[in-house]
Design a protein around this motif. Structure first.
Motif, PDB file in Angstrom:
ATOM      1  N   GLY A  81       0.803  -1.282   0.018  1.00  0.00           N
ATOM      2  CA  GLY A  81       0.002  -0.064   0.118  1.00  0.00           C
ATOM      3  C   GLY A  81       0.761   1.351  -0.024  1.00  0.00           C
ATOM      4  O   GLY A  81       0.140   2.408  -0.258  1.00  0.00           O
ATOM      5  N   ASP A 109       0.153   5.427  -6.451  1.00  0.00           N
ATOM      6  CA  ASP A 109      -1.230   5.033  -6.946  1.00  0.00           C
ATOM      7  C   ASP A 109      -0.753   4.187  -8.467  1.00  0.00           C
ATOM      8  O   ASP A 109      -1.830   3.397  -8.783  1.00  0.00           O
ATOM      9  N   ILE A 166      -0.059   0.560  -8.219  1.00  0.00           N
ATOM     10  CA  ILE A 166      -1.414  -0.170  -7.996  1.00  0.00           C
ATOM     11  C   ILE A 166      -2.243  -0.096  -9.124  1.00  0.00           C
ATOM     12  O   ILE A 166      -2.902  -1.323  -9.434  1.00  0.00           O
ATOM     13  N   GLN A 167      -2.525   0.985  -9.843  1.00  0.00           N
ATOM     14  CA  GLN A 167      -3.653   1.022 -10.699  1.00  0.00           C
ATOM     15  C   GLN A 167      -2.920   0.069 -12.093  1.00  0.00           C
ATOM     16  O   GLN A 167      -3.493  -0.856 -12.685  1.00  0.00           O
ATOM     17  N   VAL A 214      -3.846  -5.569  -1.548  1.00  0.00           N
ATOM     18  CA  VAL A 214      -3.166  -4.330  -1.194  1.00  0.00           C
ATOM     19  C   VAL A 214      -2.690  -4.602   0.474  1.00  0.00           C
ATOM     20  O   VAL A 214      -3.625  -4.460   1.202  1.00  0.00           O
ATOM     21  N   ARG A 271      -5.730   5.035   3.342  1.00  0.00           N
ATOM     22  CA  ARG A 271      -5.121   4.539   2.240  1.00  0.00           C
ATOM     23  C   ARG A 271      -6.201   3.144   1.904  1.00  0.00           C
ATOM     24  O   ARG A 271      -6.178   2.732   0.476  1.00  0.00           O
ATOM     25  N   ARG A 318      -8.609   4.564  -0.284  1.00  0.00           N
ATOM     26  CA  ARG A 318      -7.896   5.064  -1.703  1.00  0.00           C
ATOM     27  C   ARG A 318      -7.705   3.683  -2.761  1.00  0.00           C
ATOM     28  O   ARG A 318      -7.998   3.738  -3.831  1.00  0.00           O
ATOM     29  N   VAL A 319      -7.325   2.512  -1.933  1.00  0.00           N
ATOM     30  CA  VAL A 319      -6.862   1.504  -3.074  1.00  0.00           C
ATOM     31  C   VAL A 319      -8.115   1.017  -3.241  1.00  0.00           C
ATOM     32  O   VAL A 319      -8.302   0.275  -4.614  1.00  0.00           O
ATOM     33  N   LEU A 372      -9.248   2.676  -6.440  1.00  0.00           N
ATOM     34  CA  LEU A 372      -8.183   2.088  -7.570  1.00  0.00           C
ATOM     35  C   LEU A 372      -8.517   1.130  -8.055  1.00  0.00           C
ATOM     36  O   LEU A 372      -7.716   0.547  -9.193  1.00  0.00           O
ATOM     37  N   ALA A 403      -8.538  -2.019  -6.249  1.00  0.00           N
ATOM     38  CA  ALA A 403      -7.980  -3.161  -5.612  1.00  0.00           C
ATOM     39  C   ALA A 403      -9.143  -4.072  -5.192  1.00  0.00           C
ATOM     40  O   ALA A 403     -10.194  -3.807  -5.008  1.00  0.00           O
ATOM     41  N   VAL A 461      -7.862  -5.778   0.635  1.00  0.00           N
ATOM     42  CA  VAL A 461      -7.010  -4.754   1.277  1.00  0.00           C
ATOM     43  C   VAL A 461      -6.577  -5.525   2.477  1.00  0.00           C
ATOM     44  O   VAL A 461      -7.443  -6.451   3.014  1.00  0.00           O
TER      45      VAL A 461
END
Length: 428
Positions: free
Chosen positions: A88, A92, A95-96, A111, A122, A125-126, A129, A131, A134
């Motif tokens: 994480g 970004d 991750i994308q 993540v 975070r 946010r992920v 994106l 994911a 998490v």
């Protein structure tokens, strides 16, 4: 939905990892994780082998990707991984890219929030994106200093609607708590993989997490001293020495009889040979569970005997450690008071009152400060600084778990050299 049990195979030998995985699957494991140490040691062959041998189970490649997200995700998924981990803490864009790659090749992206300053933000946010999972994760080194993933799991659950995994020293009880707090995937490593009975340990976790929604009880946390003492009482002084990078024990200080086991904080006495005033006065200052540690400066005259030992027993003092002589050893053995010394003699001196209580001393060649932890058993006496006691106790327990697993493999017919793959890891 039934919670998922993921077993982390943080080994460095593939053959051992496969054997442990087989036993874990028999106990109810759903996901098999090729841990980061295993991947670093064996590469993608570890992922391929696990998928070939356990095709009905999801293989997780714990890549901990930090850069080049697309290529590393592709590499792991093409090798058989159903889930790939990415840190994480990475950018970004990484991750994308990994999300797109994982989706293209039919895998999922997990993540890992290890060491992320604000895991809640975070996690939110992920998810944006793309994911799939998490992971609330407290690493092994963080566990050693008392960090607990369950402390942040509840808040992350509020922030994210995707699947949540949790990892970090979980056992049957804490795994059930994690599920009750909203975890979809519980990741258990050493408490299964280093157990003597891997299948039985996995089964206990499986049963615990399956019943978590039915009976969830929050247990009151022990004090740090209570937990530290319990941990030290589970391990040996050789375990502690290994956890401290082969640190030495007190020189020439031995148990008075076999079967002694003590762990407690030091009340120190800087003494003059045979003067028994300050050692006896220290009994009045000691708290329950403390250990009196004496530098006597002589193996030929004793500052301690049976009456002092009885006085300690009445107050709950856990034991005495003397760099020097002790007397009345026959009576001390009869009352089973834990005592360590470097010599035994019949004679004592007079109570002159010289010396000092709770000063830094040298005992058996090691510095001991008031409040440091003293652990003694048949093998000798170790000193652990107060600041690092909990961490060392946790690390010593991990050493013990590893040895328990190795012991099981030896009992099944392997030699020690085979168990540790000695030739492979010899320095070239």
């Amino acid at each position: 939905m039934k919670p998922i049990l993921q077993v982390a195979l943080d080994e460095v030998e593939l053959a051992r990892a496969v054997n442990i995985a087989r036993e874990a699957v028999a106990g109810g494991a759903d996901y098999l994780e090729a841990g980061t140490p295993l991947i670093k040691s064996e590469g993608m062959n570890a992922v391929r082998t696990l998928k070939e041998d356990f095709g009905d189970h999801v293989v997780v490649a714990d890549m901990k990707i930090m850069d080049t997200g697309a290529i590393e995700a592709e590499m792991a998924i093409k090798s058989g991984a159903g889930v790939v981990t990415i840190l994480g803490a990475c950018d970004d864009s990484t991750i994308q890219d990994a999300v797109r790659s994982a989706g293209r090749y039919g895998g999922k992206l997990m993540v890992d929030l290890i060491n992320v300053p604000d895991p809640v933000a975070r996690a939110r946010r992920v998810q944006e994106l793309g994911a799939n999972i998490v992971c609330v994760h407290v690493g092994i080194d963080q566990q050693m200093v008392g960090k607990d993933p369950l402390d942040i799991l509840k808040e992350v659950r509020k922030a994210a609607s995707i699947q949540i995994a949790v990892a970090g020293g979980l056992n049957a009880d804490s795994a059930a708590t994690a599920v009750a707090l909203g975890a979809d995937i519980v990741i258990v490593g050493g408490n299964i993989t280093h157990a003597k009975d891997v299948t039985g340990s996995a089964r206990r976790v499986r049963q615990s997490i399956d019943a978590a929604g039915k009976q969830y009880i929050v247990q009151e946390k022990k004090s740090l001293d209570e937990e530290t003492r319990e941990l030290f009482m589970q391990v040996t002084t050789p375990n502690i020495s290994d956890a401290m990078h082969r640190a030495p024990a007190m020189r020439d200080v031995k148990p008075l009889y076999e079967g002694i086991k003590i762990a407690g904080r030091a009340v120190t006495v800087q003494n003059f040979p045979g003067d028994w005033a300050k050692p006896v006065e220290a009994i009045d200052l000691a708290q329950k569970g403390d250990i009196i540690v004496i530098y006597n400066g002589s193996n030929y005259v004793a500052p301690w005997g049976e009456l002092a030992s009885r006085s300690c027993q009445q107050r709950g003092v856990a034991g005495v450690v003397i760099d020097g002589a002790i007397r009345d050893i026959d009576d001390i053995k009869k009352i089973k008071f834990p005592a360590f010394a470097s010599a035994s003699v019949p004679n004592a001196s007079e109570p002159k009152g010289m010396g000092e209580i709770n000063a830094d001393i040298t005992c058996g060649g090691l510095t001991v400060r008031p409040g440091d932890w003293i652990i003694g058993d048949d093998c000798g006496v170790m000193v652990v600084s107060a600041e690092h006691a909990y961490e060392i106790a946790r690390r010593a327990l991990e050493v013990k778990k590893t040895e328990d697993r190795q012991r099981t493999e030896i009992e099944r017919g392997k030699t020690l050299a085979q168990v540790v793959d000695l030739h492979k890891w010899e320095k070239k």
